[in-house]
Design a protein around this motif. Structure first.
Motif, PDB file in Angstrom:
ATOM      1  N   ALA A  20       0.838  -1.207   0.000  1.00  0.00           N
ATOM      2  CA  ALA A  20       0.000   0.000   0.000  1.00  0.00           C
ATOM      3  C   ALA A  20       0.869   1.252   0.000  1.00  0.00           C
ATOM      4  O   ALA A  20       0.582   2.215  -0.718  1.00  0.00           O
ATOM      5  CB  ALA A  20      -0.938  -0.007   1.204  1.00  0.00           C
ATOM      6  N   SER A  21       1.925   1.235   0.781  1.00  0.00           N
ATOM      7  CA  SER A  21       2.819   2.384   0.856  1.00  0.00           C
ATOM      8  C   SER A  21       3.483   2.648  -0.489  1.00  0.00           C
ATOM      9  O   SER A  21       3.480   3.777  -0.982  1.00  0.00           O
ATOM     10  CB  SER A  21       3.880   2.139   1.935  1.00  0.00           C
ATOM     11  OG  SER A  21       4.818   3.187   1.965  1.00  0.00           O
ATOM     12  N   PHE A  22       4.039   1.611  -1.093  1.00  0.00           N
ATOM     13  CA  PHE A  22       4.739   1.802  -2.361  1.00  0.00           C
ATOM     14  C   PHE A  22       3.762   2.184  -3.470  1.00  0.00           C
ATOM     15  O   PHE A  22       4.072   3.022  -4.318  1.00  0.00           O
ATOM     16  CB  PHE A  22       5.533   0.555  -2.744  1.00  0.00           C
ATOM     17  CG  PHE A  22       6.507   0.815  -3.853  1.00  0.00           C
ATOM     18  CD1 PHE A  22       7.735   1.403  -3.581  1.00  0.00           C
ATOM     19  CD2 PHE A  22       6.186   0.518  -5.155  1.00  0.00           C
ATOM     20  CE1 PHE A  22       8.630   1.681  -4.603  1.00  0.00           C
ATOM     21  CE2 PHE A  22       7.081   0.785  -6.185  1.00  0.00           C
ATOM     22  CZ  PHE A  22       8.302   1.366  -5.910  1.00  0.00           C
ATOM     23  N   ASP A  23       2.582   1.604  -3.457  1.00  0.00           N
ATOM     24  CA  ASP A  23       1.598   1.905  -4.487  1.00  0.00           C
ATOM     25  C   ASP A  23       1.165   3.370  -4.442  1.00  0.00           C
ATOM     26  O   ASP A  23       0.788   3.943  -5.450  1.00  0.00           O
ATOM     27  CB  ASP A  23       0.384   0.988  -4.347  1.00  0.00           C
ATOM     28  CG  ASP A  23      -0.511   1.044  -5.562  1.00  0.00           C
ATOM     29  OD1 ASP A  23      -0.004   0.888  -6.693  1.00  0.00           O
ATOM     30  OD2 ASP A  23      -1.728   1.273  -5.383  1.00  0.00           O
ATOM     31  N   TYR A  29       7.214   6.672  -9.482  1.00  0.00           N
ATOM     32  CA  TYR A  29       7.445   5.395 -10.156  1.00  0.00           C
ATOM     33  C   TYR A  29       6.200   5.025 -10.951  1.00  0.00           C
ATOM     34  O   TYR A  29       5.083   5.250 -10.496  1.00  0.00           O
ATOM     35  CB  TYR A  29       7.770   4.293  -9.147  1.00  0.00           C
ATOM     36  CG  TYR A  29       9.012   4.591  -8.325  1.00  0.00           C
ATOM     37  CD1 TYR A  29      10.279   4.487  -8.889  1.00  0.00           C
ATOM     38  CD2 TYR A  29       8.928   4.995  -7.000  1.00  0.00           C
ATOM     39  CE1 TYR A  29      11.418   4.768  -8.164  1.00  0.00           C
ATOM     40  CE2 TYR A  29      10.075   5.274  -6.262  1.00  0.00           C
ATOM     41  CZ  TYR A  29      11.311   5.167  -6.844  1.00  0.00           C
ATOM     42  OH  TYR A  29      12.443   5.449  -6.126  1.00  0.00           O
ATOM     43  N   GLY A  30       6.395   4.425 -12.113  1.00  0.00           N
ATOM     44  CA  GLY A  30       5.282   4.051 -12.968  1.00  0.00           C
ATOM     45  C   GLY A  30       4.658   2.717 -12.595  1.00  0.00           C
ATOM     46  O   GLY A  30       5.100   2.021 -11.679  1.00  0.00           O
ATOM     47  N   ALA A  31       3.638   2.347 -13.351  1.00  0.00           N
ATOM     48  CA  ALA A  31       2.869   1.133 -13.087  1.00  0.00           C
ATOM     49  C   ALA A  31       3.730  -0.131 -13.172  1.00  0.00           C
ATOM     50  O   ALA A  31       3.559  -1.041 -12.357  1.00  0.00           O
ATOM     51  CB  ALA A  31       1.694   1.033 -14.054  1.00  0.00           C
ATOM     52  N   ALA A  32       4.642  -0.203 -14.132  1.00  0.00           N
ATOM     53  CA  ALA A  32       5.472  -1.406 -14.281  1.00  0.00           C
ATOM     54  C   ALA A  32       6.387  -1.582 -13.067  1.00  0.00           C
ATOM     55  O   ALA A  32       6.559  -2.701 -12.572  1.00  0.00           O
ATOM     56  CB  ALA A  32       6.301  -1.331 -15.563  1.00  0.00           C
ATOM     57  N   VAL A  33       6.956  -0.495 -12.573  1.00  0.00           N
ATOM     58  CA  VAL A  33       7.826  -0.570 -11.391  1.00  0.00           C
ATOM     59  C   VAL A  33       7.004  -0.940 -10.168  1.00  0.00           C
ATOM     60  O   VAL A  33       7.427  -1.750  -9.342  1.00  0.00           O
ATOM     61  CB  VAL A  33       8.598   0.752 -11.189  1.00  0.00           C
ATOM     62  CG1 VAL A  33       9.254   0.810  -9.823  1.00  0.00           C
ATOM     63  CG2 VAL A  33       9.637   0.920 -12.284  1.00  0.00           C
ATOM     64  N   GLY A 140      11.732  -9.469 -12.833  1.00  0.00           N
ATOM     65  CA  GLY A 140      11.417  -9.249 -14.234  1.00  0.00           C
ATOM     66  C   GLY A 140      12.442  -8.419 -14.974  1.00  0.00           C
ATOM     67  O   GLY A 140      12.166  -7.895 -16.046  1.00  0.00           O
ATOM     68  N   GLY A 141      13.638  -8.275 -14.390  1.00  0.00           N
ATOM     69  CA  GLY A 141      14.696  -7.520 -15.048  1.00  0.00           C
ATOM     70  C   GLY A 141      14.539  -6.010 -14.949  1.00  0.00           C
ATOM     71  O   GLY A 141      15.285  -5.286 -15.597  1.00  0.00           O
ATOM     72  N   LEU A 142      13.587  -5.544 -14.175  1.00  0.00           N
ATOM     73  CA  LEU A 142      13.403  -4.109 -14.010  1.00  0.00           C
ATOM     74  C   LEU A 142      14.270  -3.590 -12.867  1.00  0.00           C
ATOM     75  O   LEU A 142      14.756  -4.359 -12.047  1.00  0.00           O
ATOM     76  CB  LEU A 142      11.931  -3.786 -13.717  1.00  0.00           C
ATOM     77  CG  LEU A 142      10.934  -4.084 -14.825  1.00  0.00           C
ATOM     78  CD1 LEU A 142       9.525  -3.766 -14.355  1.00  0.00           C
ATOM     79  CD2 LEU A 142      11.263  -3.277 -16.073  1.00  0.00           C
ATOM     80  N   SER A 143      14.420  -2.298 -12.826  1.00  0.00           N
ATOM     81  CA  SER A 143      15.086  -1.643 -11.701  1.00  0.00           C
ATOM     82  C   SER A 143      14.441  -0.283 -11.525  1.00  0.00           C
ATOM     83  O   SER A 143      13.723   0.203 -12.397  1.00  0.00           O
ATOM     84  CB  SER A 143      16.588  -1.511 -11.941  1.00  0.00           C
ATOM     85  OG  SER A 143      16.839  -0.597 -12.988  1.00  0.00           O
ATOM     86  N   MET A 144      14.721   0.330 -10.376  1.00  0.00           N
ATOM     87  CA  MET A 144      14.151   1.649 -10.113  1.00  0.00           C
ATOM     88  C   MET A 144      15.222   2.553  -9.530  1.00  0.00           C
ATOM     89  O   MET A 144      16.121   2.087  -8.824  1.00  0.00           O
ATOM     90  CB  MET A 144      12.958   1.544  -9.174  1.00  0.00           C
ATOM     91  CG  MET A 144      13.272   0.931  -7.827  1.00  0.00           C
ATOM     92  SD  MET A 144      11.781   0.675  -6.866  1.00  0.00           S
ATOM     93  CE  MET A 144      12.116   1.768  -5.507  1.00  0.00           C
TER      94      MET A 144
END
Length: 152
Positions: A20-23, A29-33, A140-144
């Protein structure tokens, strides 16, 4: 509101708090992150990582978890970890109280953390300064993008 150690049986509630906090981070940050971060929080290894960082929570009068923070020792410094505040409890001082409590519990004199972009102003008010930009790996190979910060 009271601060106390996380109980092992509360891991599901803690995961929900972190999600909930991160959302609620909004435009940082976008939806994919956000989806990749939710997948990270759901991984079995996440509970093990949380357990290793002396997790404490802020508990509301109804017993609901409102915020969390922990710490671990890293290279002789206290590394602040897992600072999350439920959106319903934002801007009420929970993060400040939990971070300060973690610093005190550590018994160490130097502090470091990896700040999500929306939390940089909070940590600045707590005396942390930017060290270097970094990236946090996600499933999924993503990073932020994050910011490494320290408080001497």
């Amino acid at each position: 509101m009271r601060l106390r150690p996380l109980r092992p049986a509360e891991m599901a509630a803690l995961r929900a708090l972190h999600d909930a906090s991160f959302d609620a981070l909004g435009a940082a940050y976008g939806a994919a992150v956000k989806a990749a971060h939710a997948a990270l929080v759901a991984e079995p290894a996440y509970a093990e990582e949380v357990a290793r960082c002396d997790p404490w929570v802020a508990e509301g009068p109804d017993g609901r978890l409102l915020a969390s923070a922990g710490w671990c020792e890293q290279e002789g410094r206290c590394r602040i970890r897992k600072v999350f505040v439920h959106p319903d409890a934002a801007r009420q001082g929970f993060a400040t109280r939990l971070v300060r409590a973690a610093e005190e519990r550590s018994g160490l004199a130097r502090f470091t953390l990896r700040a999500y972009l929306d939390a940089v102003p909070l940590y600045g008010k707590l005396g942390y300064r930017a060290v270097a930009p970094a990236r946090m790996a996600l499933p999924g190979g993503l990073s932020m993008p994050v910011l490494m910060m320290e408080r001497p």
